[in-house]
Design a protein around this motif. Structure first.
Motif, PDB file in Angstrom:
ATOM      1  N   TYR A 458     -35.920  38.192  25.888  1.00  9.05           N
ATOM      2  CA  TYR A 458     -35.241  38.471  26.867  1.00  9.05           C
ATOM      3  C   TYR A 458     -34.107  37.239  27.295  1.00  9.05           C
ATOM      4  O   TYR A 458     -34.546  36.177  27.177  1.00  9.05           O
ATOM      5  N   LEU A 484     -30.438  36.480  36.216  1.00  3.97           N
ATOM      6  CA  LEU A 484     -30.901  36.995  35.338  1.00  3.97           C
ATOM      7  C   LEU A 484     -30.000  37.166  34.059  1.00  3.97           C
ATOM      8  O   LEU A 484     -28.998  37.941  34.048  1.00  3.97           O
ATOM      9  N   GLU A 523     -27.494  42.927  28.487  1.00  2.00           N
ATOM     10  CA  GLU A 523     -28.301  41.873  28.071  1.00  2.00           C
ATOM     11  C   GLU A 523     -29.765  42.510  27.974  1.00  2.00           C
ATOM     12  O   GLU A 523     -30.541  42.207  27.412  1.00  2.00           O
ATOM     13  N   TRP A 524     -30.008  43.568  28.969  1.00  2.00           N
ATOM     14  CA  TRP A 524     -31.366  44.129  29.204  1.00  2.00           C
ATOM     15  C   TRP A 524     -31.326  45.440  28.195  1.00  2.00           C
ATOM     16  O   TRP A 524     -32.418  45.993  28.570  1.00  2.00           O
ATOM     17  N   SER A 525     -30.512  45.810  27.573  1.00  4.44           N
ATOM     18  CA  SER A 525     -30.665  47.146  26.799  1.00  4.44           C
ATOM     19  C   SER A 525     -31.841  47.115  25.654  1.00  4.44           C
ATOM     20  O   SER A 525     -32.252  48.105  25.302  1.00  4.44           O
ATOM     21  N   SER A 527     -34.632  45.955  26.265  1.00  6.21           N
ATOM     22  CA  SER A 527     -36.060  46.497  27.171  1.00  6.21           C
ATOM     23  C   SER A 527     -35.856  47.815  26.883  1.00  6.21           C
ATOM     24  O   SER A 527     -37.026  48.529  26.753  1.00  6.21           O
TER      25      SER A 527
END
Length: 583
Positions: A458, A484, A523-525, A527
């Motif tokens: 992450y 973040l 960036e959070w794809s 997850s």
């Protein structure tokens, strides 16, 4: 001379008979292979709502003479309809031992043992209760296709084994998830008798269990030896001699479970930890049970005992009593500079038979000290379902950098920052809802500064500052500032009824204001993709019975939102000056 000739001829005759006998052992399985495979395929197709396939089949009389062993290679049981694309079972080999005479005489085939080698089992329960293991066709359907008066199989099972298995249990209706790796199991007993003894041995290299968003076990090692007295006529299962080892914690249990009908489960179970060593309990904490755990310096006493007694069904729960204490606990890992000291706890849970609203949770104390920072408090909770009544105090400092120097956290190296809490709350939710704030004792705050929480896979997370202030009428979240990954966030808000978080029947209300100059959703794809991978293909494509992945976490929040993002990017897409307002 005549005697020697007789002896020679006798030996020759015996030799010929042995050759013929061995030849028959080799030949018989092949003579009946087609008939057996045809029977297997017919029975499977007639009785299951699933796609069943296997790459090859073999038969042998040598493995369990005088019985016949049938082996299916690469056995796969795949779901249909809502569960299309989800394999309930994928096993390297499936072995069944049957009575050879039942095959030769064209009698119902008697199954005596079953074995699974390297099975992967994936159980899924959707919202609404539909389950992929419910694959047996309704009796009227089966009756129309087969003659139930002369079924092709009878069960005389004496042995059941699993070798190197993997199990995933994903229950979205009950909000439960379990994963088992390295499963080995063996059961022995006369399973055809009305009352019989069953001896079992089970080991798991790793067991993870989550329920309601809480992780109860994380990659725990399991070793269970247990005996059961089973009364099939009464559907009653009584525990006999047993020993359960979860990591280093030894547990003993006693009692029974009975199913008098299809709707009720009666039980009277008691358990205790006979060891009394805090080392045993500490091994259950995620990441605590590492290689070389026996070299960790752990002191303190631990006691655990409990009982579950009564009836369980959709409308009620059995009575539950649990008592657990920790005294004079201290932990020091040999490769870490700091230790955790002054560990203590005293927990009592008492819930009468009925619904869970009668439960009383009394955590009389909990304390610990990491480095020079103490942390502790107490909690008393009544009527958690209908009207949470709470009496609690939490005070202390958690220095995340010091915590990382006292407890093994390989996945979060570089963790830093401080959390300081001093909160008192003594009230019930109905008092807050009635706006009788003069009767509400809720005060204090929680502050977090320079929190750095790196997680593998992450983007880095940094909370520069955040503060939650508790007042009689609301919780005020003030000046939340975070980075973040590449994305910046500034937020503030209020929670009007914080105690609603305790009850699954209540909805939290409040307001949230959020601002971001730049937010990189890409960036959070990873997850999001990981979550999507856990969803069945039918759900991912929006099948008729499929809940959305993000539906459950937010269905108990009713917040007035005011959000602005200057620039949002995702993959090749770019949105500017986004605004969101509403509930």
């Amino acid at each position: 001379m005549k005697v020697s000739k007789v002896i020679k001829r006798s030996f020759l005759a015996i030799f010929i008979l042995l050759v013929l006998f061995i030849a028959s052992l080799v030949a018989i399985p092949y003579l009946f292979k087609d008939e057996l495979l045809l029977t297997i395929r017919q029975e499977v197709n007639a009785n299951l709502n699933a796609e069943v396939d296997f790459s090859d089949a073999s038969l042998s009389l040598f493995r369990s003479f005088p019985n016949l062993t049938i082996s299916l290679s690469d056995l796969k049981v795949s779901g249909v309809d809502s569960f299309e694309g989800v394999d309930l079972l994928d096993a390297e080999a499936f072995e069944v031992t049957v009575d050879i005479m039942s095959v030769i005489k064209n009698l119902p085939i008697q199954i005596q043992s079953i074995g699974l080698q390297k099975p992967k089992v994936h159980v899924m329960v959707l919202k609404g209760g539909a389950a992929n293991y419910d694959i047996t066709k309704p009796s009227e359907t089966v009756a129309a296709e087969t003659d139930t008066s002369s079924t092709s199989f009878t069960i005389k099972l004496k042995r059941f084994t699993i070798t190197d298995g993997e199990v995933i249990y994903d229950d979205r209706d009950g909000d439960m998830y379990a994963e088992i790796l390295g499963l080995n199991h063996e059961s022995k007993g006369e399973l055809t008798l009305d009352v019989y003894d069953l001896a079992t041995q089970t080991t798991m290299e790793s067991l993870t269990y989550d329920m309601g968003g809480i992780s109860y076990l994380t990659k725990a090692k399991i070793d269970l030896d247990a005996g059961f007295l089973i009364d099939m006529a009464q559907s009653k299962y009584t525990l006999k001699e047993n020993n359960l080892l979860i990591n280093a914690l030894q547990l003993k249990a006693d009692g029974f479970v009975a199913m008098p009908d299809g709707d009720n489960i009666d039980m009277d179970l008691s358990f205790q930890a006979p060891g009394g060593d805090f080392r045993e309990f500490f091994s259950l904490i995620p990441n605590a049970y590492i290689e070389g755990y026996e070299n960790v310096d752990i002191k303190g006493q631990f006691a655990l005992a409990g009982n579950v007694k009564g009836r369980y069904n959709e409308a009620q729960y059995p009575a539950i009593k649990i008592n657990a204490t920790v005294k004079d606990g201290a932990v020091k890992y040999p490769d870490l500079p700091l230790g955790i000291n002054q560990i203590s706890a005293d927990l009592n849970i008492d819930s009468p038979e009925g619904d869970l609203d009668g439960m009383f949770i009394d955590l009389a104390r909990f304390t610990m000290k990491v480095g020079e920072n103490p942390f502790g408090g107490y909690l008393k909770l009544r009527t958690p379902m209908s009207d949470p009544d709470i009496d609690t105090r939490v005070k202390g400092t958690i220095d995340l950098a010091e915590m990382a120097q006292a407890f093994p956290m390989d996945a979060t190296k570089g963790m830093a920052g401080k959390i300081i809490a001093d909160i008192t709350a003594k009230t019930r939710m109905s008092t807050i809802e009635a706006e009788a704030y003069d009767q509400v004792n809720m005060q204090g705050d929680i502050t977090a500064t320079q929190i750095k929480y790196p997680m593998e896979g992450y983007p880095p997370i940094t909370i520069e500052q955040a503060k939650a202030q508790f007042t009689p009428n609301k919780v005020i979240i003030d000046n939340f500032q975070a980075q973040l990954g590449k994305s910046d966030i500034v937020a503030s808000g209020t929670i009007d009824n914080i105690l609603a978080y305790i009850s699954p029947k209540k909805t939290m209300t409040g307001s949230l204001t959020m601002r971001s100059n730049f937010f990189d959703a890409g960036e959070w794809s990873s997850s999001a993709e990981a979550t999507a991978d856990a969803v069945s293909p039918t759900e991912a494509t929006g099948g008729p019975d499929s809940p959305t992945v993000d539906e459950a976490p937010f269905d108990r929040f009713d917040f007035l939102v005011d959000g602005k993002i200057g620039k949002l990017v995702y993959d090749t897409y770019e949105l500017n000056n986004m605004e969101v307002r509403g509930i």
